[in-house]
Design a protein around this motif. Structure first.
Motif, short mmCIF file in Angstrom:
data_model
loop_
_atom_site.label_atom_id
_atom_site.label_comp_id
_atom_site.label_asym_id
_atom_site.label_seq_id
_atom_site.Cartn_x
_atom_site.Cartn_y
_atom_site.Cartn_z
N PRO A 1 0.77 -1.12 0.06
CA PRO A 1 0.06 -0.08 0.16
C PRO A 1 0.99 1.37 0.10
O PRO A 1 0.38 2.26 -0.52
CB PRO A 1 -0.89 -0.27 1.35
N THR B 1 -0.33 6.30 -6.93
CA THR B 1 0.15 7.36 -6.93
C THR B 1 1.44 7.59 -6.64
O THR B 1 1.98 6.76 -5.82
CB THR B 1 -0.79 8.62 -6.33
N GLU C 1 4.62 10.01 -5.18
CA GLU C 1 4.76 11.39 -4.45
C GLU C 1 6.21 11.43 -4.17
O GLU C 1 6.91 10.67 -3.61
CB GLU C 1 3.93 11.36 -3.05
N ASP C 2 6.73 12.84 -4.37
CA ASP C 2 8.02 13.12 -3.78
C ASP C 2 7.97 13.98 -2.81
O ASP C 2 7.23 14.89 -2.50
CB ASP C 2 8.69 14.15 -5.14
N ARG D 1 2.19 5.02 -3.61
CA ARG D 1 0.92 4.44 -2.46
C ARG D 1 -0.12 3.94 -3.53
O ARG D 1 -0.58 4.52 -4.78
CB ARG D 1 0.32 5.88 -1.85
N TRP D 2 -0.80 3.37 -2.90
CA TRP D 2 -2.28 2.81 -3.71
C TRP D 2 -3.20 4.11 -3.51
O TRP D 2 -3.33 4.76 -2.91
CB TRP D 2 -3.20 2.06 -2.54
N ASP D 3 -3.67 4.30 -5.08
CA ASP D 3 -4.60 5.30 -5.32
C ASP D 3 -5.83 4.71 -5.97
O ASP D 3 -5.75 3.47 -6.01
CB ASP D 3 -4.06 6.41 -6.09
N THR E 1 -10.55 8.97 -6.80
CA THR E 1 -10.21 10.20 -6.02
C THR E 1 -9.80 11.15 -7.35
O THR E 1 -9.66 10.94 -8.50
CB THR E 1 -8.82 10.03 -5.40
N MET E 2 -10.09 12.43 -6.93
CA MET E 2 -9.98 13.59 -7.77
C MET E 2 -8.41 13.73 -8.28
O MET E 2 -8.32 13.92 -9.61
CB MET E 2 -10.57 14.71 -7.09
N ASP E 3 -7.65 13.59 -7.45
CA ASP E 3 -6.30 13.79 -7.71
C ASP E 3 -5.72 12.70 -8.93
O ASP E 3 -5.02 13.09 -9.78
CB ASP E 3 -5.25 13.58 -6.51
#
Ligand code: SF4
Ligand code: SF4
Lengths: 387, 260
Positions: free
Chosen positions: A93, A286, A288-289, A303-305, A309-311
Motif C-alpha cells: 500500500p 500515485t 509522491e516526492d 501509494r495505492w490510489d 479520487t480527484m487527484d
C-alpha cells in the motif's frame, strides 16, 4: 509462482502433518502469511502454526455487511475471502522507491534494496490465485517490468485451498475463476471434516510443492478421498451468492456509456474508493516526492490510489473525471470490459470484496444486470469530457 | 524558492483552543529544523519576541467571531505573502460555529453576568470567508506531519502532498477493517478528508470527521444508509454532523435536511 496443469498426484495428510508442513516451510526461511481473526474479520497476517488460523469461525457476508460467526465444528478453512487480499504483500500500500540526498555539490541516489523475503501464502483461494495472475500480468507481463513487484513475487510458495462453501457475495463461477483451484499453486488442500474425521487432501502443483510435502507424513489418496473432495468443491459451486451474465459483456458496457443507470448508481456512490482498495486486481497508484525541511533529502513514495479520487484523474489542465458517475462508470467498465483490450483477460475474478466492503452496498453484479435490462443497444452517446 | 534571508514566519490566533499552534510546538524532532529553516517572527504562544511585518508565511489558527477579529484578519492578509489556515476553526468555523444554528444573544445572556459588554458576531466563520487563503490545512487538531509537509512544500516552492480523498483510503492502506461493514458502527470516514491516519477506526470507533468534508462528499447517501440500515435517528445524524466542522457547507446542508 509456477503454473502446472499436469495431473496432480494427490495425497492425504492430517492436522499434525499440516502443522509440520508449516514448520518445514519456516525451516526453509519462509515467512508464512495466511488467514487470521483480527478486529472482527478474517484478514491476512503473519502466522506460525495451524492454531493461528480462524479455527471454528465463518463469515456471513452481504452487500455492505460482514459478520464473523462461530461454526459448530473445528474447521480450519470454513470461511471465504476477507477484506485483505494478497496484493498487500506483492504490491504494498505504501512503498518507498528511492531516496536522494545532497551533500554540497554531491547528489547521492539510493535505490531501495531488492525485497528478498521468502513468503509462503497459506490457504489461498482460487479467485485469489487468479487475481495474483492478473496483477502479475499487469506489473510484469508487458514491455516494462515493475521490478519491485517482480522481486516480491519471485520467492513465494503458495499453499492453496479449495473452497468448501461459497459466500453470499461470491460469483467466481461466473468469472471462471473458481471455486476449484486449478493452477498457480505449489500445493492445494481440500479440507475433509466429517464427524471425527479431519483430514486434508493435498494436490501437488509443482516440484517445490512435492519436496515440501515429502518432508511430512502422508498417505496416498484413495479414489473415495478424491470423490469426497470433489463433492466438497461442488457444494461451494452450488452456493454462489451472486452471479453475472458475462455474455458479450465488453460490448454491452461499451455501448451503454449513456445509460441512465450510471446516474442512479452515482446518487448512491460515496466515491470513497473502498471498492478499489479491496479489489485484488486494482493496481492504481500515485507517486509522491517528499522533501525534508532542509531540502537536502528527498524520497519518492508509491501509494495505492484509486480512479475514485480527484487527484488520480487530474492531468495538465484539469480533472478528466469530475463527476462520481464518470468515475464509477470508468471503474466498472475497466474491470469488466476494457481490461480485456488492455491485458487480455477480465479484471474481475468474482471474489465479491467490492460488494461486501462497499459501505453503501453497491453491487457490481446488480449494476451489470441493471445495465443489461436497460441495454440501450446501438444508442451510444459520444463521450463528453468530465460527464 | 530562493529567500535571501530566512523566510519570516508568523503564527496568528483567532477564536480557537490553541491546539493547532501546539501541534507546531509538538513537532519535537522537527522543531529545531523548523527554527533553522524559518525566522519565527511572530508567535506569541512560543516567544515574546515580536518582529514587525511583512511576513513571508502566516499560519492562521481560529475562526472569526468578533467585529474586531473581522478587521484584524485583513491587516494580517495585507502583511502576509502566503497565508495558510490551520485547523477546523480557521477552515470551517470550528466547534464554536454551533452558535450559527442558534441565537447567540440568548447564550450571552445566560453565560455572562453583564452581557452588554460582550461584542460578538452571530456566526463563527472561516478565515476564507473574509480574506483570500493560499492553503487550508484541515484537522481538529491538525496533524503535525502534515504541518511539516506544508512548511517543507512552502520552503521549496512545491505543492504540499496533502490528499483530499476519504479516510477510507487511509484505513484500507493500513489494513484496518471497516467498522461500518464489519460491525455496523456509523462512521463518517467515507465523507471525511484523510489526514489523521484513520485514528478512530484503528481503535474500532467510527470517524468523527475532524478533518471536515472530503472532495466530492456524498453526505446524503451516507446518512441515508445510516438511517435505513444502521437505525440511526435523524437527531443523531444531525448531532454527528454538528461537531468540529458543523459549518462546513456539505455537513451544514445535510444537518439542516435532517432537522425537524
Ligand atoms: S462503489 Fe461503494 S465502495 Fe466504491 S466508491 Fe462508490 S460507495 Fe465507495
Ligand atoms: S471487481 Fe469486485 S468482485 Fe471483481 S475482483 Fe474486484 S473486488 Fe472482486
Amino acid at each position: 509462482m509456477n503454473f502446472c496443469n499436469s495431473n496432480h498426484a494427490s495425497k492425504v495428510i492430517d492436522r499434525q502433518a499440516l502443522d509440520n508442513l508449516f514448520g518445514v516451510l519456516r525451516s526453509q526461511s519462509y515467512t508464512l502469511f495466511g488467514p487470521k481473526v483480527s478486529d472482527q474479520a478474517i484478514v491476512y497476517d503473519e502466522i506460525q502454526a495451524t492454531d493461528d488460523l480462524p479455527i471454528g469461525w465463518t463469515d456471513e457476508q452481504d452487500a455492505g455487511s460482514y459478520r464473523l460467526k462461530k461454526r459448530d465444528d473445528q474447521a480450519l478453512f470454513g470461511y471465504v475471502v476477507g477484506p485483505h487480499s494478497l496484493k498487500k504483500y506483492l504490491f504494498p500500500p505504501a512503498q518507498r522507491l528511492w531516496q536522494v540526498s545532497r551533500d554540497g555539490e554531491q547528489i547521492k541516489l539510493s535505490p531501495e534494496p531488492e525485497d528478498v523475503v521468502k513468503r509462503a501464502f497459506i490457504a489461498i483461494r482460487s479467485c485469489e490465485l487468479h487475481a495474483m495472475a492478473i496483477q502479475a500480468q499487469v506489473f510484469t507481463g508487458g514491455e516494462f517490468v515493475d521490478s519491485t513487484y517482480d522481486s516480491r513475487s519471485r520467492n513465494t510458495f503458495t499453499l492453496a485451498v479449495n473452497c468448501g462453501q461459497a459466500g453470499n457475495t461470491c460469483f467466481c463461477t461466473s468469472m471462471n475463476t473458481g471455486p476449484e483451484v486449478t493452477a498457480g499453486f505449489d500445493l492445494a488442500l481440500t479440507e475433509i471434516l466429517d464427524g471425527a474425521r479431519h483430514e486434508f487432501l493435498v494436490e501437488i502443483g509443482t516440484e517445490l510443492g512435492a519436496e515440501v510435502l515429502n518432508a511430512v507424513d502422508f498417505r496416498d489418496a484413495e479414489p473415495e478421498d478424491q470423490q469426497t473432495a470433489k463433492e466438497i468443491v461442488n457444494r461451494a459451486t452450488g452456493q454462489m451468492g451472486r452471479s453475472v451474465d458475462t455474455t458479450d459483456i465488453k460490448d454491452l458496457l461499451t455501448r451503454n456509456h449513456g445509460n441512465t443507470r450510471w446516474d442512479e448508481v452515482a446518487e448512491r456512490c460515496l466515491s470513497c474508493a473502498n471498492c478499489t482498495m479491496v479489489c485484488p486486481t486494482c493496481f492504481c497508484s500515485t507517486v509522491e516526492d517528499v522533501t525534508d525541511l532542509s531540502g537536502d533529502n528527498a524520497e519518492r513514495w508509491r501509494r495505492w490510489d484509486s480512479c475514485f479520487t480527484m487527484d488520480f484523474s487530474y492531468i495538465a489542465g484539469g480533472n478528466v473525471r469530475t463527476s462520481t458517475k464518470s468515475r464509477y462508470r470508468q471503474w466498472m467498465t475497466h474491470k469488466l470490459a476494457t481490461w480485456h483490450d488492455q491485458f487480455g483477460t477480465s479484471g474481475c475474478v468474482g471474489c465479491g470484496r467490492c460488494i461486501t466492503w462497499c459501505p453503501v452496498a453497491i453491487d457490481i453484479t446488480e449494476e451489470v444486470a441493471a445495465i443489461r435490462r436497460t441495454d440501450v443497444a446501438g444508442a451510444t452517446e459520444p463521450l463528453k469530457r468530465g460527464a | 524558492m530562493g529567500y535571501k534571508d530566512k523566510p519570516k514566519l508568523a503564527v496568528w490566533k483567532f477564536a480557537s483552543c490553541d491546539g493547532c499552534q501546539l501541534s507546531l510546538l509538538d513537532c519535537e524532532d522537527e522543531l529545531l529544523a523548523v527554527a533553522g529553516a524559518v525566522e519565527i517572527a511572530y508567535f506569541p504562544e512560543a516567544t515574546k519576541a515580536v518582529q514587525p511585518g511583512p511576513y513571508d508565511l502566516s499560519l492562521v489558527e481560529g475562526s472569526i467571531t468578533t467585529p474586531n477579529d473581522a478587521e484584524r484578519i485583513h491587516q494580517i492578509r495585507r502583511d502576509s505573502r502566503f497565508l495558510v489556515t490551520i485547523g477546523a476553526c480557521a477552515t470551517a468555523g470550528g466547534i464554536q460555529a454551533l452558535r450559527n444554528f442558534k441565537d447567540v444573544k440568548e447564550f450571552t445572556s445566560i453565560v455572562y453576568a453583564s452581557p452588554q459588554f460582550i461584542e460578538t458576531l452571530n456566526k463563527s466563520t472561516s478565515i476564507a470567508d473574509h480574506v483570500k487563503v493560499d492553503f487550508e490545512l484541515r484537522g481538529c487538531p491538525i496533524n503535525k506531519e502534515q504541518l511539516v509537509e506544508v512548511l517543507s512544500a512552502f520552503l521549496h516552492g512545491r505543492k504540499p502532498n496533502v490528499p483530499t480523498h476519504s479516510v477510507c483510503v487511509e484505513c484500507k492502506r493500513q489494513g484496518i477493517v471497516c467498522v461500518m461493514v464489519a460491525n455496523g458502527t456509523p462512521c463518517l470516514g467515507p465523507v471525511t478528508q484523510a489526514g489523521c491516519g484513520a485514528l478512530c477506526p484503528a481503535y474500532c470507533r467510527g470517524c468523527y470527521a475532524c478533518f471536515g468534508p472530503k472532495e466530492t462528499p456524498n453526505v446524503a447517501a451516507l446518512t441515508g444508509w445510516w438511517r435505513e440500515e444502521l437505525n440511526v435517528s435523524d437527531r443523531d445524524v444531525v448531532l454527528a454532523l454538528r461537531t468540529f466542522n458543523a459549518a462546513a457547507p456539505p455537513f451544514e446542508k445535510e444537518s439542516f435536511r435532517n432537522e425537524h
